[in-house]
Design a protein around this motif. Structure first.
Motif, PDB file in Angstrom:
ATOM      1  N   ALA A 102      41.595  41.616  29.117  1.00  0.00           N
ATOM      2  CA  ALA A 102      42.612  40.912  29.905  1.00  0.00           C
ATOM      3  C   ALA A 102      42.322  39.409  29.907  1.00  0.00           C
ATOM      4  CB  ALA A 102      42.668  41.452  31.330  1.00  0.00           C
ATOM      5  N   MET A 103      41.032  39.050  30.060  1.00  0.00           N
ATOM      6  CA  MET A 103      40.666  37.630  30.048  1.00  0.00           C
ATOM      7  C   MET A 103      40.922  37.015  28.675  1.00  0.00           C
ATOM      8  SD  MET A 103      39.877  36.566  32.992  1.00  0.00           S
ATOM      9  CE  MET A 103      39.193  34.957  32.560  1.00  0.00           C
ATOM     10  N   ARG A 104      40.536  37.734  27.626  1.00  0.00           N
ATOM     11  CA  ARG A 104      40.744  37.226  26.259  1.00  0.00           C
ATOM     12  C   ARG A 104      42.228  36.981  25.991  1.00  0.00           C
ATOM     13  NH1 ARG A 104      40.544  41.294  21.492  1.00  0.00           N
ATOM     14  NH2 ARG A 104      42.631  41.464  22.330  1.00  0.00           N
ATOM     15  N   ASP A 105      43.058  37.977  26.316  1.00  0.00           N
ATOM     16  CA  ASP A 105      44.502  37.863  26.059  1.00  0.00           C
ATOM     17  C   ASP A 105      45.156  36.737  26.859  1.00  0.00           C
ATOM     18  OD1 ASP A 105      44.096  40.025  24.478  1.00  0.00           O
ATOM     19  OD2 ASP A 105      45.209  41.463  25.721  1.00  0.00           O
ATOM     20  N   SER A 106      44.586  36.440  28.016  1.00  0.00           N
ATOM     21  CA  SER A 106      45.188  35.391  28.853  1.00  0.00           C
ATOM     22  C   SER A 106      44.943  34.011  28.251  1.00  0.00           C
ATOM     23  CB  SER A 106      44.605  35.433  30.267  1.00  0.00           C
ATOM     24  OG  SER A 106      43.270  34.935  30.263  1.00  0.00           O
ATOM     25  N   GLY A 107      43.945  33.939  27.363  1.00  0.00           N
ATOM     26  CA  GLY A 107      43.602  32.650  26.757  1.00  0.00           C
ATOM     27  C   GLY A 107      42.864  31.737  27.732  1.00  0.00           C
ATOM     28  N   LEU A 108      42.444  32.271  28.859  1.00  0.00           N
ATOM     29  CA  LEU A 108      41.766  31.455  29.868  1.00  0.00           C
ATOM     30  C   LEU A 108      40.275  31.766  29.919  1.00  0.00           C
ATOM     31  CD1 LEU A 108      44.289  31.785  32.851  1.00  0.00           C
ATOM     32  CD2 LEU A 108      44.185  30.000  31.102  1.00  0.00           C
ATOM     33  N   GLY A 109      39.529  30.839  30.462  1.00  0.00           N
ATOM     34  CA  GLY A 109      38.116  31.071  30.737  1.00  0.00           C
ATOM     35  C   GLY A 109      37.956  31.365  32.219  1.00  0.00           C
ATOM     36  N   TRP A 110      36.757  31.805  32.605  1.00  0.00           N
ATOM     37  CA  TRP A 110      36.511  32.122  34.022  1.00  0.00           C
ATOM     38  C   TRP A 110      36.796  30.916  34.901  1.00  0.00           C
ATOM     39  CZ3 TRP A 110      36.274  37.043  34.941  1.00  0.00           C
ATOM     40  CH2 TRP A 110      35.750  37.915  33.983  1.00  0.00           C
ATOM     41  N   GLY A 111      36.485  29.757  34.374  1.00  0.00           N
ATOM     42  CA  GLY A 111      36.647  28.527  35.156  1.00  0.00           C
ATOM     43  C   GLY A 111      38.106  28.191  35.437  1.00  0.00           C
ATOM     44  N   ASP A 112      39.017  28.806  34.691  1.00  0.00           N
ATOM     45  CA  ASP A 112      40.451  28.540  34.915  1.00  0.00           C
ATOM     46  C   ASP A 112      41.034  29.398  36.035  1.00  0.00           C
ATOM     47  OD1 ASP A 112      40.582  26.737  32.719  1.00  0.00           O
ATOM     48  OD2 ASP A 112      40.611  28.464  31.354  1.00  0.00           O
ATOM     49  N   LEU A 113      40.265  30.405  36.479  1.00  0.00           N
ATOM     50  CA  LEU A 113      40.785  31.292  37.529  1.00  0.00           C
ATOM     51  C   LEU A 113      40.640  30.661  38.913  1.00  0.00           C
ATOM     52  CD1 LEU A 113      39.385  34.830  36.517  1.00  0.00           C
ATOM     53  CD2 LEU A 113      41.673  33.897  36.097  1.00  0.00           C
ATOM     54  N   SER A 114      41.616  30.974  39.788  1.00  0.00           N
ATOM     55  CA  SER A 114      41.509  30.531  41.182  1.00  0.00           C
ATOM     56  C   SER A 114      40.802  31.573  42.018  1.00  0.00           C
ATOM     57  CB  SER A 114      42.897  30.310  41.790  1.00  0.00           C
ATOM     58  OG  SER A 114      43.790  29.770  40.870  1.00  0.00           O
ATOM     59  N   GLY A 115      40.813  32.835  41.542  1.00  0.00           N
ATOM     60  CA  GLY A 115      40.178  33.902  42.312  1.00  0.00           C
ATOM     61  C   GLY A 115      40.256  35.225  41.583  1.00  0.00           C
ATOM     62  N   VAL A 116      39.599  36.231  42.171  1.00  0.00           N
ATOM     63  CA  VAL A 116      39.642  37.566  41.591  1.00  0.00           C
ATOM     64  C   VAL A 116      40.032  38.554  42.693  1.00  0.00           C
ATOM     65  CG1 VAL A 116      37.116  37.690  41.793  1.00  0.00           C
ATOM     66  CG2 VAL A 116      38.293  39.375  40.407  1.00  0.00           C
ATOM     67  N   ALA A 117      40.965  39.441  42.331  1.00  0.00           N
ATOM     68  CA  ALA A 117      41.486  40.408  43.307  1.00  0.00           C
ATOM     69  C   ALA A 117      41.264  41.820  42.809  1.00  0.00           C
ATOM     70  CB  ALA A 117      42.989  40.170  43.516  1.00  0.00           C
ATOM     71  N   ALA A 118      41.071  42.739  43.743  1.00  0.00           N
ATOM     72  CA  ALA A 118      40.966  44.151  43.377  1.00  0.00           C
ATOM     73  C   ALA A 118      41.581  44.996  44.474  1.00  0.00           C
ATOM     74  CB  ALA A 118      39.505  44.551  43.175  1.00  0.00           C
ATOM     75  N   THR A 119      42.081  46.158  44.092  1.00  0.00           N
ATOM     76  CA  THR A 119      42.536  47.128  45.078  1.00  0.00           C
ATOM     77  C   THR A 119      41.330  47.567  45.899  1.00  0.00           C
ATOM     78  OG1 THR A 119      44.324  47.931  43.686  1.00  0.00           O
ATOM     79  CG2 THR A 119      43.512  49.433  45.378  1.00  0.00           C
ATOM     80  N   ALA A 120      41.437  47.444  47.227  1.00  0.00           N
ATOM     81  CA  ALA A 120      40.331  47.867  48.102  1.00  0.00           C
ATOM     82  C   ALA A 120      40.705  49.134  48.867  1.00  0.00           C
ATOM     83  CB  ALA A 120      39.971  46.735  49.050  1.00  0.00           C
ATOM     84  N   GLY A 121      41.863  49.719  48.556  1.00  0.00           N
ATOM     85  CA  GLY A 121      42.333  50.947  49.178  1.00  0.00           C
ATOM     86  C   GLY A 121      43.831  50.874  49.344  1.00  0.00           C
ATOM     87  N   PRO A 122      44.529  51.908  49.790  1.00  0.00           N
ATOM     88  CA  PRO A 122      44.008  53.261  49.925  1.00  0.00           C
ATOM     89  C   PRO A 122      43.976  53.938  48.553  1.00  0.00           C
ATOM     90  CG  PRO A 122      46.319  53.213  50.537  1.00  0.00           C
ATOM     91  CD  PRO A 122      45.941  51.800  50.169  1.00  0.00           C
ATOM     92  N   GLY A 123      43.168  54.975  48.442  1.00  0.00           N
ATOM     93  CA  GLY A 123      43.091  55.683  47.167  1.00  0.00           C
ATOM     94  C   GLY A 123      41.845  56.532  47.105  1.00  0.00           C
ATOM     95  N   LEU A 124      41.568  57.034  45.925  1.00  0.00           N
ATOM     96  CA  LEU A 124      40.374  57.855  45.725  1.00  0.00           C
ATOM     97  C   LEU A 124      39.164  56.936  45.811  1.00  0.00           C
ATOM     98  CD1 LEU A 124      41.707  60.023  42.772  1.00  0.00           C
ATOM     99  CD2 LEU A 124      41.538  60.651  45.194  1.00  0.00           C
ATOM    100  N   ILE A 125      38.286  57.218  46.755  1.00  0.00           N
ATOM    101  CA  ILE A 125      37.277  56.235  47.163  1.00  0.00           C
ATOM    102  C   ILE A 125      36.325  55.835  46.027  1.00  0.00           C
ATOM    103  CG2 ILE A 125      35.626  57.922  48.124  1.00  0.00           C
ATOM    104  CD1 ILE A 125      36.544  54.547  49.712  1.00  0.00           C
ATOM    105  N   GLY A 126      35.939  56.789  45.184  1.00  0.00           N
ATOM    106  CA  GLY A 126      35.012  56.459  44.091  1.00  0.00           C
ATOM    107  C   GLY A 126      35.610  55.437  43.137  1.00  0.00           C
TER     108      GLY A 126
END
Ligand code: KG4
Ligand code: ZN
Length: 362
Positions: A70-94
């Motif tokens: 996903a990072m490669r396809d975006s053509g961006l480096g980590w430094g170009d990101l403003s933040g990182v998000a992830a689903t924290a719920g609800p769902g299968l906990i593992g």
């Protein structure tokens, strides 16, 4: 409040899709710069449902490479990101833990803010990935784990108006497919069969339509499908007829309840937009049905393109970007949550319990 463009990597692992995407949000417009989705349908096929341990392991195995792609396809480096998000719920906990831990590691290593996203908020905002859908809107969130009407007033401002009291609509699709011995993902398999069937050939109930309010029920429908399947020999035609009848019954319930929800909303506001999101919104027949219902009530209709109806990383990245823009960030100690209602106030007043295969439904 963050000014200018906000660019976020989003990670989704709450059920059986491992997904990552990079989304840029600028002046209220979302642009998906890259997206990756790996489905686990094959891993779970043998078991007739999603197996939580297998799902969690598959997420762990795929996450690193998916994020890299996903990072490669975006053509961006980590430094170009403003933040990182992830689903924290609800769902299968593992699975949720696997995705959230990955996001935390990236946040820590790269010095980026973390946004813990409610999966339902991802679905709720997903129509805004494809077009500029303005707040407020009435949302029908209809997926494998959830089926509810939500008044969406803005980012983080959700009011639940009604929901299923038992199974989610997508779950009913999955169970119907399993009962009829259809292979592949339940919803699309039933939709395919329904095209060849006659909905009038089989009589199925429309649960809760005779009662006022916006709550729904789908478990009786599943029982009726079982009876119809056992009543006479299950020929290829009979199977198609049952699928058509089932889809029509779900369509009736969703359309009538949506009509009621629109009438209710129209009493208090001039803003008339009806949005459908979640995996079941990928169903073309149901989509058309709901669009017609919206038109009938004088509402604008919006639904995400099909790939953003089912679980995906772009909707999590967008929700993350919207939250980040408002300064809503989370600590690295944020827990993964199996249950996490979108509207905590309504949920605590009228709890809806049920532990479907995709986790809690409320
Ligand atoms: O949003 P989603 O990917 O996961 C949850 O958050 O639950 O929704 C998956 C659900 C499954 O139950 C699947 O059978 C259903 O959405 N679904 C469909 C269709 N495509 C996916 N249901 C009916 N028709 C479809 N074409
Ligand atoms: Zn989902």
């Amino acid at each position: 409040m963050m000014q200018g463009a906000v660019t976020v990597l989003g990670i989704e692992t709450s059920c059986d899709e491992t997904a990552a995407a990079v989304v840029r949000l600028e002046n209220g417009r979302a642009e998906v710069l890259s997206e990756q989705v790996a489905s686990q349908t094959e891993e779970h096929a043998l078991y007739g449902g999603v197996v939580p341990e297998i799902a969690a392991r598959a997420h762990v195995e795929r996450l690193d490479s998916l994020v890299k792609l996903a990072m490669r396809d975006s053509g961006l480096g980590w430094g170009d990101l403003s933040g990182v998000a992830a689903t924290a719920g609800p769902g299968l906990i593992g699975g949720v833990m696997a995705g959230l831990a990955t996001a935390k590691a990236i946040a820590l290593a790269r010095g980026l803010p973390l946004v813990a996203v409610n999966h339902l908020e991802g679905h709720a905002l997903s129509p805004r990935l494809g077009e500029e859908v303005q707040f407020p809107y009435l949302l029908l969130l209809v997926s494998g784990g959830h089926c509810q009407f939500v008044q969406v007033d803005g980012v983080g401002r959700y009011r639940r108006l009604g929901s299923t009291i038992d199974d989610a609509a997508g779950e009913a699709f999955d169970k119907t497919a399993k009962l009829l011995g259809l292979s592949g993902q339940g919803g699309p398999a039933v939709e395919r069969e329904a095209l060849k069937g006659d909905a009038k050939a089989v009589e199925l109930p429309r649960p809760l339509l005779d009662r006022p309010g916006l709550d729904m029920s789908f478990s009786g429908l599943k029982t009726a499908v079982r009876r119809a399947a056992e009543e006479m020999p299950l020929t290829v035609q009979r199977r198609a007829d049952i699928c058509a009848a089932f889809q029509a019954a779900v369509g009736d319930v969703l359309a009538v309840k949506s009509g009621r929800a629109m009438a209710l909303v129209a009493e208090t506001t001039e803003k008339r937009t009806f949005v459908v999101a979640g995996g079941v919104a990928a169903n073309k027949a149901l989509r058309a049905r709901l669009e017609a219902e919206a038109r009938h009530h004088g509402f604008q209709f919006a639904a995400p393109p099909l790939r953003w109806c089912t679980d995906n990383g772009a909707m999590i990245a967008l929700a993350g970007a919207e939250r980040l823009r408002l300064g809503l960030v989370d600590g690295l100690d944020t827990p993964a949550r199996a249950r996490w209602p979108l509207d905590e106030a309504s949920a605590s007043m009228t709890p809806v319990y049920g532990g479907g295969k995709k986790g809690a439904k409320a």
